[in-house]
Design a protein around this motif. Structure first.
Motif, mmCIF file in Angstrom:
data_model
loop_
_atom_site.group_PDB
_atom_site.id
_atom_site.type_symbol
_atom_site.label_atom_id
_atom_site.label_comp_id
_atom_site.label_asym_id
_atom_site.label_seq_id
_atom_site.Cartn_x
_atom_site.Cartn_y
_atom_site.Cartn_z
ATOM 1 N N ALA A 56 0.791 -1.042 -0.026
ATOM 2 C CA ALA A 56 0.070 -0.040 0.032
ATOM 3 C C ALA A 56 0.785 1.196 0.035
ATOM 4 O O ALA A 56 0.501 2.221 -0.949
ATOM 5 C CB ALA A 56 -1.097 0.006 1.198
ATOM 6 N N PHE A 63 0.257 6.619 -8.030
ATOM 7 C CA PHE A 63 -0.511 7.687 -8.150
ATOM 8 C C PHE A 63 0.130 8.983 -8.407
ATOM 9 O O PHE A 63 -0.521 9.786 -9.237
ATOM 10 C CB PHE A 63 -1.301 7.811 -6.672
ATOM 11 C CG PHE A 63 -2.666 8.863 -6.672
ATOM 12 C CD1 PHE A 63 -3.448 8.557 -7.325
ATOM 13 C CD2 PHE A 63 -2.460 10.083 -5.781
ATOM 14 C CE1 PHE A 63 -4.408 9.532 -7.389
ATOM 15 C CE2 PHE A 63 -3.484 10.738 -5.831
ATOM 16 C CZ PHE A 63 -4.542 10.701 -6.500
ATOM 17 N N VAL A 304 -12.889 12.063 -9.266
ATOM 18 C CA VAL A 304 -12.025 10.792 -8.961
ATOM 19 C C VAL A 304 -11.249 10.638 -7.902
ATOM 20 O O VAL A 304 -11.529 9.700 -7.189
ATOM 21 C CB VAL A 304 -11.269 10.249 -10.383
ATOM 22 C CG1 VAL A 304 -10.581 9.075 -9.808
ATOM 23 C CG2 VAL A 304 -12.011 10.132 -11.576
ATOM 24 N N ALA A 308 -12.044 8.584 -4.674
ATOM 25 C CA ALA A 308 -11.285 7.715 -4.167
ATOM 26 C C ALA A 308 -10.686 8.038 -2.762
ATOM 27 O O ALA A 308 -10.475 6.837 -1.746
ATOM 28 C CB ALA A 308 -9.828 7.786 -5.036
ATOM 29 N N ILE A 309 -10.704 9.208 -2.274
ATOM 30 C CA ILE A 309 -10.489 9.235 -0.795
ATOM 31 C C ILE A 309 -11.284 8.921 -0.101
ATOM 32 O O ILE A 309 -11.239 8.159 1.185
ATOM 33 C CB ILE A 309 -10.445 11.013 -0.667
ATOM 34 C CG1 ILE A 309 -9.107 11.494 -1.453
ATOM 35 C CG2 ILE A 309 -10.187 11.266 0.874
ATOM 36 C CD1 ILE A 309 -8.849 12.938 -1.270
ATOM 37 N N LEU A 311 -13.278 6.083 -0.703
ATOM 38 C CA LEU A 311 -13.124 4.718 -0.645
ATOM 39 C C LEU A 311 -12.109 4.469 0.076
ATOM 40 O O LEU A 311 -12.139 3.341 0.940
ATOM 41 C CB LEU A 311 -13.290 4.319 -2.122
ATOM 42 C CG LEU A 311 -14.417 4.227 -2.624
ATOM 43 C CD1 LEU A 311 -14.537 3.785 -4.148
ATOM 44 C CD2 LEU A 311 -15.659 3.528 -1.937
ATOM 45 N N VAL A 312 -10.997 4.828 -0.378
ATOM 46 C CA VAL A 312 -9.625 4.546 0.104
ATOM 47 C C VAL A 312 -9.032 5.007 1.354
ATOM 48 O O VAL A 312 -8.670 3.849 2.196
ATOM 49 C CB VAL A 312 -8.418 4.890 -0.951
ATOM 50 C CG1 VAL A 312 -7.037 4.196 -0.500
ATOM 51 C CG2 VAL A 312 -8.738 4.266 -2.410
ATOM 52 N N ALA A 315 -10.543 2.545 4.123
ATOM 53 C CA ALA A 315 -9.619 1.260 4.093
ATOM 54 C C ALA A 315 -8.134 1.364 4.593
ATOM 55 O O ALA A 315 -7.794 0.495 5.384
ATOM 56 C CB ALA A 315 -9.627 0.566 2.638
ATOM 57 N N LEU A 316 -7.450 2.446 4.503
ATOM 58 C CA LEU A 316 -6.229 2.816 4.884
ATOM 59 C C LEU A 316 -6.182 3.101 6.353
ATOM 60 O O LEU A 316 -5.395 2.520 6.935
ATOM 61 C CB LEU A 316 -5.470 3.981 4.031
ATOM 62 C CG LEU A 316 -4.163 4.175 3.995
ATOM 63 C CD1 LEU A 316 -3.698 2.986 3.124
ATOM 64 C CD2 LEU A 316 -3.843 5.540 3.169
ATOM 65 N N VAL A 318 -8.280 1.587 8.450
ATOM 66 C CA VAL A 318 -8.513 0.532 9.118
ATOM 67 C C VAL A 318 -7.039 -0.288 9.024
ATOM 68 O O VAL A 318 -6.865 -1.029 10.124
ATOM 69 C CB VAL A 318 -9.473 -0.590 8.254
ATOM 70 C CG1 VAL A 318 -9.531 -1.921 8.732
ATOM 71 C CG2 VAL A 318 -10.859 0.289 8.361
ATOM 72 N N LEU A 319 -6.542 -0.419 7.909
ATOM 73 C CA LEU A 319 -5.098 -1.263 7.776
ATOM 74 C C LEU A 319 -4.146 -0.774 8.856
ATOM 75 O O LEU A 319 -3.682 -1.541 9.441
ATOM 76 C CB LEU A 319 -4.547 -0.974 6.547
ATOM 77 C CG LEU A 319 -3.326 -1.439 6.053
ATOM 78 C CD1 LEU A 319 -3.381 -3.021 6.204
ATOM 79 C CD2 LEU A 319 -2.579 -1.303 4.536
#
Lengths: 346, 485
Positions: A56, A63, A304, A308-309, A311-312, A315-316, A318-319
């Protein structure tokens, strides 16, 4: 709109410098960890700390490239034409690094592990150097639209210094993070091990920055001026404050905030460089407005990015949370039901 | 506009090494793509089965596939990053002029890929400590992220095939960019679905092929049966679907890229009642040597009747179409792909018939021999499909708007050849090491299964699937696992 995208680009570069930089730094310390016996513990920590997040972390680079070619196609073309060799070598470095790291873990033979480890560690040194050299070449105005590849574009005083600074900064970040990781994994002997290294790396950053001041004064005049006045100077001062705060915290052995302060110092430095370069993407020949792609595309790039922010981002989070909480652990041989094969000696 | 008078002889020296470098790195990367896109999905199917039915064997398979995925995904990431670099290192002319027209697809891809990297990390490293179902559900968006990533890449590639969404000003620069039009180009739909299904299919057949080999070697336990059946079923169901999708993609090429279609079918002159050639070679004077000639068939396939007019290569000047050699390459790639695809249909029918008649996998060794080859054959079709679309588009990098020779870097040919040499050495080493590592994993698992097969048959891995374990040091884990046998 172009201005905004330029800032997104600076942010993405800052994110890569911090996230990717931490990984490169870990590779740097892997290189210096010594022989198989002496380096066993630090390497074990590096492996465990990096494994869940390195992929990641490195996607930030993709990007960065995408924003460059979608948002500022002429700048992308100019940079990749003029900086052909360092970028090509950085790409090769990325391959060797990723492959070395990914292949080392499932290997159970010492000799093979050494090869993969060397691949990973050496390219962790080479890749940030070349990427830094590219930034140095851009900052010193050596890239213009239509410049063809030349050695001078990246093998000059500014480029070399920025390359070395990149290595030192990644080493600093890596050591600070590994320090906290050692604490998290309960490897208390390694806390001091990496604490000392973080301090040394910070010293190296300071020394290199002091050398860079006179050397780049004439060579990269526009950016030099930008960094020593106005907003650029303010960000540099803030970066220095964060860096010193990290050092103080390390000296006082309070590791709770060191990661944040070290990341802030690197991110602010990148931000200061972005500020200093205004309004150019390629000082002093191509401005943000001149380099910008079609307005309609830029609008969509913002959309976009925003999606993306949304969505990602979570997730980031959480990771990183799962990672710092110690919830992420790699599958062991007993999980997959594996035993030693002939020739395994680890 | 670009001068159409550019002669092929005037192509720059660096064109050949640049193309070889791109071709080599893409051909290598594309072998991993099926697994990046589809292995998470197949693994999740197995994982779900394991959790739902409390099936230790299914969970063991899912865990082992995860371990392979960890290495494969890493190699896929780095070879993919190289491709992004190469857009700039090899084709700066294309990115400089068209980057803002079609680059947004890559933007979608970059974020999707980011999401995929994050989710896959959580999945791969979540086995031990996360709650079983939490772990599973956190990974469910993974296949969707993979589909999104494929969306971005195919949007960009299909734009290169059927560019639109812009207007050219007096200097020939693109203006008035319309992103929606540039993403949803005419070739996008056919190419996207054909690609996605190809990825699922290939991953399914390759994974199943591994267990088919085990089956042939006499390892006929439930582990091998399950490892074969789940991925093979996915692939078998999709095989006829893919046949239809491939057919519609070819017809879309016929309508939207007539010259590419002419190249893949080696049609020299525009005509009706065009025969179909299976294989064969196109000579530069338009004659065809060898090959199996089927009268009328090409027209029938293109437009369902013999009177369909098929555009020939000679309808455009020689400088605007693939050379005879390129056309032959695209033609062979296309024919190999179609041939293998047709054979896979037979395999899928064999499987379906067996399940319909016997409610079971086929028993014969020949079925498993074919199934073992199917995976490799699928990888060949993936390469062929890509060769068809890329070589068939020559000499254009952006179909009818920019030549490959106008996009290529100015870097000296010598540097590019040197870089190609380095990259070949590095890739051979990396892919070789990757294969060796995966095969070694397999060996360790096989030894463990053979050793403990009898002893732990009655012992479900009660402690293994989830739950914390104290030992985390790699040195320790090697020994503890040895105790299982």
């Amino acid at each position: 709109m172009a201005e905004f995208i330029a800032w997104v680009l600076v942010l993405a570069i800052a994110a890569y410098a911090c996230a990717g930089g931490t990984d490169y730094g870990a590779g740097f310390w892997d290189l210096l960890a010594g022989g198989a016996d002496r380096g066993k513990r630090p390497r074990w920590l590096i492996d465990h700390a990096m494994a869940p997040v390195w992929e990641a972390n490195n996607v930030w680079l993709i990007f960065v490239l995408v924003i460059m070619w979608t948002g500022f196609p002429t700048m992308f073309q100019a940079v990749f034409s003029a900086m052909w060799l360092p970028l090509a070598l950085a790409a090769v470095g990325l391959v060797l690094r990723g492959a070395g790291f990914a292949l080392r873990k499932p290997t159970r033979r010492l000799a093979q592990r050494r090869i993969y480890g060397a691949m990973f560690a050496i390219s962790s040194l080479v890749t940030p150097f070349f990427l830094g050299a590219v930034l140095g070449g851009i900052a010193s105005g050596r890239v213009k639209v239509g410049t063809t590849a030349s050695t001078d574009a990246w093998a000059n005083a500014t480029s070399v210094l920025v390359g070395l600074l990149a290595i030192a900064a990644t080493a600093f970040l890596g050591a600070v993070f590994l320090c906290s990781d050692a604490l998290r994994f309960g490897a208390h002997d390694l806390v001091d091990y990496f604490r000392v290294r973080a301090l040394i790396a910070f010293g190296a950053v300071v020394v290199l920055a002091l050398i860079a001041l006179p050397v780049t004064h004439d060579d990269a005049r526009y950016v030099w001026d930008g960094l020593t006045e106005g907003l650029g100077l303010l960000l540099i001062i803030l970066a220095a404050v964060c860096g010193l705060a990290t050092v103080l915290l390390l000296l006082r052995r309070s590791h709770g905030w060191t990661r944040y302060t070290s990341v802030a110092s690197v991110a602010l430095t990148v931000g200061a460089w972005g500020c200093a370069q205004r309004p150019y993407v390629l000082p002093t020949s191509l401005t943000v407005a001149e380099a910008a792609g079609a307005a309609h595309t830029l609008r969509w790039l913002v959309i976009v990015t925003a999606i993306a922010i949304v969505l990602v981002g979570p997730a980031l989070v959480v990771l990183y949370r799962l990672d710092t909480m110690g919830e992420l652990e790699e599958l062991t041989d007993s999980d997959t039901g594996a035993v030693r094969a002939t020739g395994d000696n680890l | 506009m670009f001068s159409t008078a550019v002669l092929l002889a005037s192509t720059p020296d660096q064109l050949l090494p640049a193309r070889e470098l791109m071709a080599f790195t893409l051909a290598s990367h594309i072998l991993l793509v099926p697994f990046g896109v589809a292995l998470p999905f197949i693994t999740l199917l197995m994982h779900h089965r394991g959790l739902r039915r409390n099936d230790a064997v299914a969970l063991k398979l899912a865990r082992r596939w995860s371990a392979v995925m960890a290495v494969q995904f890493a190699i896929g990431i780095i070879t993919g990053t190289v491709l992004s670099f190469e857009f700039g290192l090899l084709w700066p002319g294309m990115m400089g002029r068209w980057g803002d027209v079609f680059g947004l697809g890559f933007g979608v891809e970059a974020w999707a890929f980011f999401l995929e990297a994050v989710l896959i990390a959580i999945y791969l490293y979540g086995w031990r400590r996360l709650k079983p179902w939490t772990h599973f559900w956190l990974a469910v968006p993974l296949p969707l992220a993979a589909l999104m990533g494929a969306f971005g890449i195919i949007a960009a590639n299909s734009w290169m095939n059927t560019p639109q969404g812009f207007r050219l000003d007096a200097q020939g620069n693109p203006v008035d960019v319309d992103v929606r039009q540039a993403i949803f180009t005419p070739m996008f739909g056919p190419e996207y679905w054909h690609f996605v299904v190809a990825m699922l299919l290939t991953a399914g057949y390759v994974v199943a092929g591994v267990y088919a080999v085990g089956w042939l070697r006499g390892r006929r336990d439930r582990y091998h049966r399950l490892g074969f059946t789940v991925p093979f079923t996915v692939a078998a169901i999709l095989t006829p679907v893919q046949f239809m999708l491939g057919d519609s993609a070819a017809r879309a090429v016929f309508h939207k890229q007539p010259i590419k279609f002419a190249a893949t079918e080696i049609v020299w002159k525009t005509d009706t009642h065009v025969p179909e050639y299976m294989f064969g070679r196109l000579n530069s004077d338009g004659t065809i040597s060898g090959g199996l000639r089927i009268p009328q068939l090409d027209s029938i396939l293109a437009g369902f009747k013999p009177s369909t007019q098929v555009t020939g290569l000679t309808s455009v000047p020689a400088a605007d179409r693939p050379t005879a050699v390129q056309a032959t390459i695209a033609h062979w790639a296309f024919d190999i792909m179609v041939t293998i695809g047709s054979l896979l249909i037979l395999l899928a029918l064999w499987y379906a018939w067996s399940w319909w008649r016997h409610r079971d996998n086929p028993r014969g060794r020949w079925f498993y021999r074919c199934a073992a080859i199917a995976g490799v054959a699928c990888l060949v079709t993936v390469e062929c499909g890509w060769i068809t679309t890329e070589v068939g588009r020559q000499p254009w990098i952006v179909y009818q708007h920019m030549r490959v020779s106008d996009a290529v870097t100015d870097t000296a040919a010598g540097s590019l050849w040197a870089m190609l040499g380095i990259v070949i050495v590095v890739y051979v080493a990396v892919f070789g090491a990757f294969l060796a590592v995966v095969l070694k994993m397999r060996t360790r698992w096989r030894i463990a299964d053979e050793g403990s097969g009898a002893a732990s048959a009655g012992l479900p891995e009660a402690d293994t699937p989830y739950g914390p374990r104290s030992e985390t040091e790699p040195a320790a884990s090697g020994h503890t696992s040895g105790g299982a046998s």
